[in-house]
Motif scaffolding. Structure first.
Motif, PDB file in Angstrom:
ATOM      1  N   GLN A 273      -1.527  58.764 -56.046  1.00 58.81           N
ATOM      2  CA  GLN A 273      -2.738  57.948 -56.137  1.00 58.81           C
ATOM      3  C   GLN A 273      -2.455  56.497 -55.740  1.00 58.81           C
ATOM      4  N   THR A 275      -4.397  52.575 -53.920  1.00 56.46           N
ATOM      5  CA  THR A 275      -5.529  51.800 -53.408  1.00 56.46           C
ATOM      6  C   THR A 275      -5.160  51.270 -52.030  1.00 56.46           C
ATOM      7  N   ASP A 312     -10.523  50.843 -51.163  1.00 55.08           N
ATOM      8  CA  ASP A 312     -10.889  52.229 -51.488  1.00 55.08           C
ATOM      9  C   ASP A 312      -9.714  52.929 -52.174  1.00 55.08           C
ATOM     10  N   HIS A 313     -10.079  53.810 -53.093  1.00 56.38           N
ATOM     11  CA  HIS A 313      -9.060  54.591 -53.781  1.00 56.38           C
ATOM     12  C   HIS A 313      -8.824  55.897 -53.012  1.00 56.38           C
ATOM     13  N   SER A 315      -6.035  59.561 -52.615  1.00 57.64           N
ATOM     14  CA  SER A 315      -4.809  60.227 -53.025  1.00 57.64           C
ATOM     15  C   SER A 315      -4.150  60.796 -51.776  1.00 57.64           C
TER      16      SER A 315
END
Ligand code: ATP
Length: 335
Positions: A273, A275, A312-313, A315
């Motif tokens: 995960q 950013t 934006d996040h 993974s």
């Protein structure tokens, strides 16, 4: 023929040990590129082969004969330099034929060879011009022409394209590769441009601190780097490296994943995960630089356009089949 073998080649300048035992087998007709960071000894190794420097130890065999005591002109090799080293007062014809004239060849024969080389290199219209009346790419072709007419056992290129602009470099890269295949002459080519190395070479020698880290085909180096150095050096953007618990779970001290082997998910819960710190949209590719907290900054590459932006996040999910594992000494773990 042009088979070149190095056996434990050493070079010191005064007390400084620069080339620390190079062993290499260069097959006749192959195109071999020396790459590595600045100061790693690429040019020195090339100059040792050319005979422009004397070895401090070891052997250099050309077609089976040790040439360490043979003067450069008698080794049957032609060198092409970055600076071209053309004679400004001589025409293209004079420059290409200079070595043959020195060797005492008859005028007719020199003309025939010069004209054949000029035709191969698309230089026929420029034979009577002086170097200053040529473009950079044309000058580079004259330098190559001069090497070709001597019909050497091998061409030695020392960063021959580095004075050219980006577009011309790409064009000359293709021309040099095509020409080498057409002539079938062994070539050794020094560059610090890894795209040149990957695209031109049959085999690449990765040098670091005067030592050969790996010798293999471009794809071998990309898919099976022998160690952390090669893994980090070959490939652009660079391979991501992760240490700590995540690596230990894989039985390694460090794991590596190339940016193109990280799948990017917008709302995924799995994977790594982070950013997005920077997003680069090249049209053909999207590069994401992702702040993944304890894992550090990770680079992901998507082929095509992705509408994701800084903040934006995401993974990042590594392709399990493409994870590289390295031990505590940095050597690749296989299997
Ligand atoms: P670059 O990509 O910057 O051209 P390189 O890999 O070709 O680097 P070399 O030019 O072979 O590197 O130099 C290797 C090392 O040997 C460097 O540390 C350089 O300073 C040193 N060196 C090269 N020639 C000499 C010399 N004649 N005397 C002393 N040291 C030298």
């Amino acid at each position: 023929m042009g088979q070149i073998t190095l056996q434990d080649v050493q070079k010191s300048f005064g007390p400084v040990h620069i080339i620390k035992g190079a062993d290499l087998d260069i097959a006749d007709g192959s195109f071999v590129v020396f790459v590595g960071p600045s100061g790693c000894g690429k040019t020195t190794l090339l100059r040792l082969i050319a005979g422009l420097e004397d070895v401090s130890g070891g052997k250099i065999l050309i077609d089976g004969k040790n040439v360490v005591d043979t003067p450069p002109a008698k080794r049957g090799l032609s060198m092409v330099f970055q600076s071209y080293a053309l004679y400004p007062h001589m025409s293209v014809r004079g420059n290409i034929g200079f070595g043959l004239k020195m060797a005492g060849l008859p005028k007719d024969e020199i003309n025939r060879k010069v004209e054949a080389a000029a035709a191969t290199l698309n230089l026929t219209p420029y034979l009577d011009r002086k170097p200053r009346e040529l473009s950079g790419g044309q000058r580079q072709r004259v330098a190559i022409g001069r090497a070709i007419v001597r019909e050497p056992k091998a061409f030695l290129f020392d960063e021959p394209l580095s004075n050219l602009d980006a577009a011309l470099r790409v064009q000359m890269r293709i021309e040099v590769t095509r020409l080498q295949k057409q002539l079938g002459t062994t070539a050794i080519y020094v560059t610090h441009d890894q795209v040149e190395a990957m695209t031109m070479a049959d085999k690449i020698v990765v040098l670091n601190g005067g030592k050969i880290e790996q010798y293999g085909s471009p794809l071998e180096l990309y898919e099976k780097p022998a160690n952390l150095f090669v893994a980090g050096f070959i490939g652009s953007p660079k391979m991501n490296f992760v240490t700590g618990e995540l690596a230990r779970q894989q039985g390694a001290a460090t794991i590596g994943v190339r940016p193109e082997h990280l799948r990017i998910e917008r709302d995924g819960a799995g994977g790594w995960q982070g950013t997005i710190a920077v997003a680069e949209h090249l049209g053909s590719d999207t590069f994401l630089y992702v702040d993944a907290g304890p894992l550090g900054m990770l680079t992901a590459r998507y082929i095509g356009e992705l509408s994701l932006h800084a903040g934006d996040h995401v993974s990042l999910v590594p392709d399990p089949a493409r994870i590289h594992r390295f031990d505590a000494s940095g050597n690749a773990l296989r299997g």
